[in-house]
Design a protein around this motif. Sequence first.
Motif, mmCIF file in Angstrom:
data_model
loop_
_atom_site.group_PDB
_atom_site.id
_atom_site.type_symbol
_atom_site.label_atom_id
_atom_site.label_comp_id
_atom_site.label_asym_id
_atom_site.label_seq_id
_atom_site.Cartn_x
_atom_site.Cartn_y
_atom_site.Cartn_z
ATOM 1 N N GLY A 10 0.815 -1.214 0.000
ATOM 2 C CA GLY A 10 0.000 0.000 0.000
ATOM 3 C C GLY A 10 0.840 1.252 0.000
ATOM 4 N N LYS A 13 2.501 1.806 -3.308
ATOM 5 C CA LYS A 13 1.551 2.342 -4.289
ATOM 6 C C LYS A 13 1.365 3.845 -4.086
ATOM 7 C CE LYS A 13 -2.863 1.736 -3.765
ATOM 8 N NZ LYS A 13 -4.254 1.218 -3.726
ATOM 9 N N GLY A 14 1.249 4.255 -2.794
ATOM 10 C CA GLY A 14 1.049 5.671 -2.518
ATOM 11 C C GLY A 14 2.237 6.505 -2.931
ATOM 12 N N HIS A 17 2.497 6.736 -6.736
ATOM 13 C CA HIS A 17 1.540 7.702 -7.284
ATOM 14 C C HIS A 17 2.013 9.127 -7.045
ATOM 15 C CE1 HIS A 17 -2.286 5.017 -7.729
ATOM 16 N NE2 HIS A 17 -1.235 4.562 -8.385
ATOM 17 N N CYS A 18 2.603 9.378 -5.869
ATOM 18 C CA CYS A 18 3.109 10.727 -5.607
ATOM 19 C C CYS A 18 4.203 11.092 -6.594
ATOM 20 C CB CYS A 18 3.637 10.812 -4.176
ATOM 21 S SG CYS A 18 2.356 10.760 -2.908
ATOM 22 N N MET A 23 -2.253 11.340 -6.768
ATOM 23 C CA MET A 23 -2.497 10.957 -5.383
ATOM 24 C C MET A 23 -4.000 10.806 -5.182
ATOM 25 S SD MET A 23 -1.644 12.964 -1.813
ATOM 26 C CE MET A 23 0.115 12.940 -2.095
ATOM 27 N N HIS A 24 -4.403 9.714 -4.559
ATOM 28 C CA HIS A 24 -5.827 9.431 -4.325
ATOM 29 C C HIS A 24 -6.023 9.241 -2.823
ATOM 30 C CE1 HIS A 24 -9.659 7.060 -5.653
ATOM 31 N NE2 HIS A 24 -9.894 7.951 -4.719
ATOM 32 N N ASP A 88 -8.909 1.806 -4.758
ATOM 33 C CA ASP A 88 -8.074 2.767 -5.470
ATOM 34 C C ASP A 88 -7.436 3.801 -4.552
ATOM 35 O OD1 ASP A 88 -8.673 1.534 -7.868
ATOM 36 O OD2 ASP A 88 -10.408 2.817 -8.266
ATOM 37 N N ASP A 90 -5.011 5.551 -2.088
ATOM 38 C CA ASP A 90 -3.622 5.374 -1.655
ATOM 39 C C ASP A 90 -3.494 5.532 -0.149
ATOM 40 O OD1 ASP A 90 -2.805 5.154 -4.349
ATOM 41 O OD2 ASP A 90 -2.841 7.345 -4.520
ATOM 42 N N ASN A 116 -2.018 1.677 6.644
ATOM 43 C CA ASN A 116 -1.896 2.899 5.851
ATOM 44 C C ASN A 116 -3.083 3.832 6.092
ATOM 45 O OD1 ASN A 116 0.159 3.954 4.333
ATOM 46 N ND2 ASN A 116 -0.848 3.577 2.374
#
Length: 372
Positions: A10, A13-14, A17-18, A23-24, A88, A90, A116
């Motif tokens: 997790g 993934k975050g 994405h950053c 970022m979600h 989905d 993050d 997370n």
Amino acid sequence: MGKASEFAVGLAKGVLHCQSGKMHLLLISDPGRPSRRVASIKDEFGEHLRQDFDAEVTVDVCTETLRVQADHRLELSTLDAIVDRYPDADLVIMLTDIPRHTQGKPLIAEVLPDRNVAVISFPTLGVPTKSRLLKIYMSCLNQLLPEEHLPAKTHRLPRWGQWSSRAESGRRTLHAHTFTGGPRLVLGMTMANEPLRMSRKLSRAMAAATATGAFGIFYSSIWQMSHHLSTLRLISIGAIAIAVMVGWLISLNRLWDRPVNERLTQVVFYYNLSTVLTLLVCVAALYGALVVGILAGGLIVIDPDFMAQTINRPDARLNNYLDIAWLSAAMGVVAGALGSSFDSDIDVRNLTHAQRLRSRIYTADDGEAGTA
């Protein structure tokens, strides 16, 4: 997959994405005031993130009820079930209406690295202004991300008190100040009870109070009594009437809690104090409404010359009408205490935080739940 592996996936993934400019975030909140406050800061929070991370930011919000165990600890299996519905996301920040208290101090926020997720206790914030709420959200996000991936604009990620780590679990906690945390928690719990909005639950008490208080307009003996009572004594009568109704409501609806074990003694004290303050505000609002209503009725019905003749004064003044309204309202509130016996005990109990917390208690027939 173990918890450590789930966290690594997790978090990776975050971070990915950053770095890729996306970022979600998922903002979960309990129903009621927490959800309304989250809705009010969603756009501004998203804008802060876009500026700080220079990324395409998606902020989703949802309203869910977080459950607790019988000893008031969070039931994390229900939190996991909520998060699983949003694959989905993050990072997740939960704003709960549950007052939390650990290590002898109110717990403002906790970061759960194995999930997370950050959990913020809404009542512990005291008066949750938009600025205050944004700061704690940004600070939680600061704790969720590795330091090397934080934005350069560190001034936009304020420090909220002093975060501490629990070595055995890796969780990070943010506790309120030893001296100001308790009063702020009680204030936050009282505000969360929304005593002014909930006063309508005492409809039968209000009806009895209004009917009794209206007698003060038509009985001249009450005019004479109010005229001869000092201001201090009138105020004392009003305070006693409010105290009587609060005590009656607590006793009638069994709103005074007792700790089931020593660990919860301080927590239950906060619950009881917030219950008393909530009912004081609720009954004081009822009293004020009665005073205004009786004063308006008295000004319409009672002729000034007739009042002056009755109380043996050369003329009747506004403060004479106010004294009548105040004393009549005190009579009405005492009668309203008796009338409250016919109000729904479920509605009255739901005025308090403790009763609403009981409705959150999670029971499972199989499996072992995690706690926080």
